[in-house]
Design a protein around this motif. Structure first.
Motif, PDB file in Angstrom:
ATOM      1  N   SER A  24       1.529  -9.683  -6.293  1.00 53.72           N
ATOM      2  CA  SER A  24       0.604  -9.243  -5.252  1.00 53.72           C
ATOM      3  C   SER A  24       0.667  -7.724  -5.184  1.00 53.72           C
ATOM      4  O   SER A  24       1.763  -7.153  -5.113  1.00 53.72           O
ATOM      5  CB  SER A  24       1.013  -9.842  -3.903  1.00 53.72           C
ATOM      6  OG  SER A  24       0.272  -9.258  -2.861  1.00 53.72           O
ATOM      7  N   CYS A  25      -0.491  -7.074  -5.220  1.00 50.85           N
ATOM      8  CA  CYS A  25      -0.539  -5.616  -5.135  1.00 50.85           C
ATOM      9  C   CYS A  25      -1.632  -5.228  -4.151  1.00 50.85           C
ATOM     10  O   CYS A  25      -2.800  -5.560  -4.351  1.00 50.85           O
ATOM     11  CB  CYS A  25      -0.811  -5.006  -6.503  1.00 50.85           C
ATOM     12  SG  CYS A  25      -0.738  -3.198  -6.516  1.00 50.85           S
ATOM     13  N   GLU A  26      -1.240  -4.565  -3.071  1.00 47.31           N
ATOM     14  CA  GLU A  26      -2.202  -4.134  -2.064  1.00 47.31           C
ATOM     15  C   GLU A  26      -2.981  -2.917  -2.555  1.00 47.31           C
ATOM     16  O   GLU A  26      -2.506  -2.182  -3.424  1.00 47.31           O
ATOM     17  CB  GLU A  26      -1.478  -3.781  -0.758  1.00 47.31           C
ATOM     18  CG  GLU A  26      -0.870  -4.970  -0.068  1.00 47.31           C
ATOM     19  CD  GLU A  26      -0.231  -4.629   1.271  1.00 47.31           C
ATOM     20  OE1 GLU A  26      -0.102  -3.435   1.606  1.00 47.31           O
ATOM     21  OE2 GLU A  26       0.145  -5.574   1.984  1.00 47.31           O
ATOM     22  N   PRO A  27      -4.160  -2.674  -1.984  1.00 48.28           N
ATOM     23  CA  PRO A  27      -4.915  -1.467  -2.340  1.00 48.28           C
ATOM     24  C   PRO A  27      -4.044  -0.226  -2.118  1.00 48.28           C
ATOM     25  O   PRO A  27      -3.310  -0.157  -1.140  1.00 48.28           O
ATOM     26  CB  PRO A  27      -6.097  -1.491  -1.373  1.00 48.28           C
ATOM     27  CG  PRO A  27      -6.263  -2.931  -1.019  1.00 48.28           C
ATOM     28  CD  PRO A  27      -4.870  -3.506  -1.018  1.00 48.28           C
ATOM     29  N   SER A  28      -4.110   0.686  -3.028  1.00 48.06           N
ATOM     30  CA  SER A  28      -3.358   1.946  -3.099  1.00 48.06           C
ATOM     31  C   SER A  28      -1.900   1.737  -3.502  1.00 48.06           C
ATOM     32  O   SER A  28      -1.138   2.687  -3.576  1.00 48.06           O
ATOM     33  CB  SER A  28      -3.461   2.792  -1.826  1.00 48.06           C
ATOM     34  OG  SER A  28      -2.591   2.342  -0.815  1.00 48.06           O
TER      35      SER A  28
ATOM     36  N   ARG B 122       0.655   1.245  -6.470  1.00 50.66           N
ATOM     37  CA  ARG B 122       0.538   1.697  -7.856  1.00 50.66           C
ATOM     38  C   ARG B 122       1.540   0.989  -8.753  1.00 50.66           C
ATOM     39  O   ARG B 122       2.715   0.866  -8.409  1.00 50.66           O
ATOM     40  CB  ARG B 122       0.763   3.207  -7.939  1.00 50.66           C
ATOM     41  CG  ARG B 122      -0.344   3.988  -7.249  1.00 50.66           C
ATOM     42  CD  ARG B 122       0.016   5.439  -7.196  1.00 50.66           C
ATOM     43  NE  ARG B 122       1.248   5.533  -6.396  1.00 50.66           N
ATOM     44  CZ  ARG B 122       1.641   6.612  -5.754  1.00 50.66           C
ATOM     45  NH1 ARG B 122       0.953   7.709  -5.831  1.00 50.66           N
ATOM     46  NH2 ARG B 122       2.745   6.609  -5.038  1.00 50.66           N
TER      47      ARG B 122
ATOM     48  N   ALA C  25       0.833  -1.195   0.000  1.00 56.62           N
ATOM     49  CA  ALA C  25       0.000   0.000   0.000  1.00 56.62           C
ATOM     50  C   ALA C  25       0.870   1.248   0.000  1.00 56.62           C
ATOM     51  O   ALA C  25       1.801   1.358   0.791  1.00 56.62           O
ATOM     52  CB  ALA C  25      -0.917  -0.006   1.216  1.00 56.62           C
TER      53      ALA C  25
END
Length: 131
Positions: free
Chosen positions: A101-105, A107, A87
């Motif tokens: 894996s990409c967390e919310p917020s 980019r 994030a």
């Protein structure tokens, strides 16, 4: 997520390299160990282990590693078995990855190509150039 407390990277008494906050390194790095960047690197990084970019870290260059964890910013192309964008983190560049894996917020600005199998089997111990 390694240093950040979500996922532990097995240490087994492995060596680590740290580029601390406020430090600026200009040049290419080739490592057989994990590197934690909380300062700035201007150059390419290749590691047979993990590259972890801390909250204050900026890496301006291409990165190839077994695992890449981004909590700060990478401006360059990346290749890894596993990439984690936390994030608030930014990856500006193209990636080739087996597991993402990409967390919310978090980019990601670029193109993504998924690879069919892990690169780990192709990693070997890096030896200095012999002249």
């Amino acid at each position: 997520m390694a240093i950040f407390g979500k996922t532990a990277i097995a240490s087994n008494n492995k060596q680590s390299t740290i580029i601390g906050m406020g430090a600026i390194f200009k040049g290419n790095l080739t490592l057989n160990s994990m590197i934690y960047v909380d300062g700035t690197i201007e150059g390419d990084v290749v590691s047979t282990d993990s590259v972890v970019v801390g909250k204050n870290g900026i890496l301006k260059g291409d990165v190839k590693a077994k695992k890449i964890v981004i909590n700060g910013e990478i401006r360059g192309n990346v290749v890894a078995d596993s990439i984690e964008i936390l994030a608030g983190a930014t990856l500006m560049g193209d990636m080739e990855v087996y597991e993402l894996s990409c967390e919310p917020s978090g980019r990601f600005i670029g193109h993504c190509k998924y690879i069919e199998q892990e690169l780990s089997s192709s990693y070997q111990t890096i030896e200095p150039d012999k002249e």
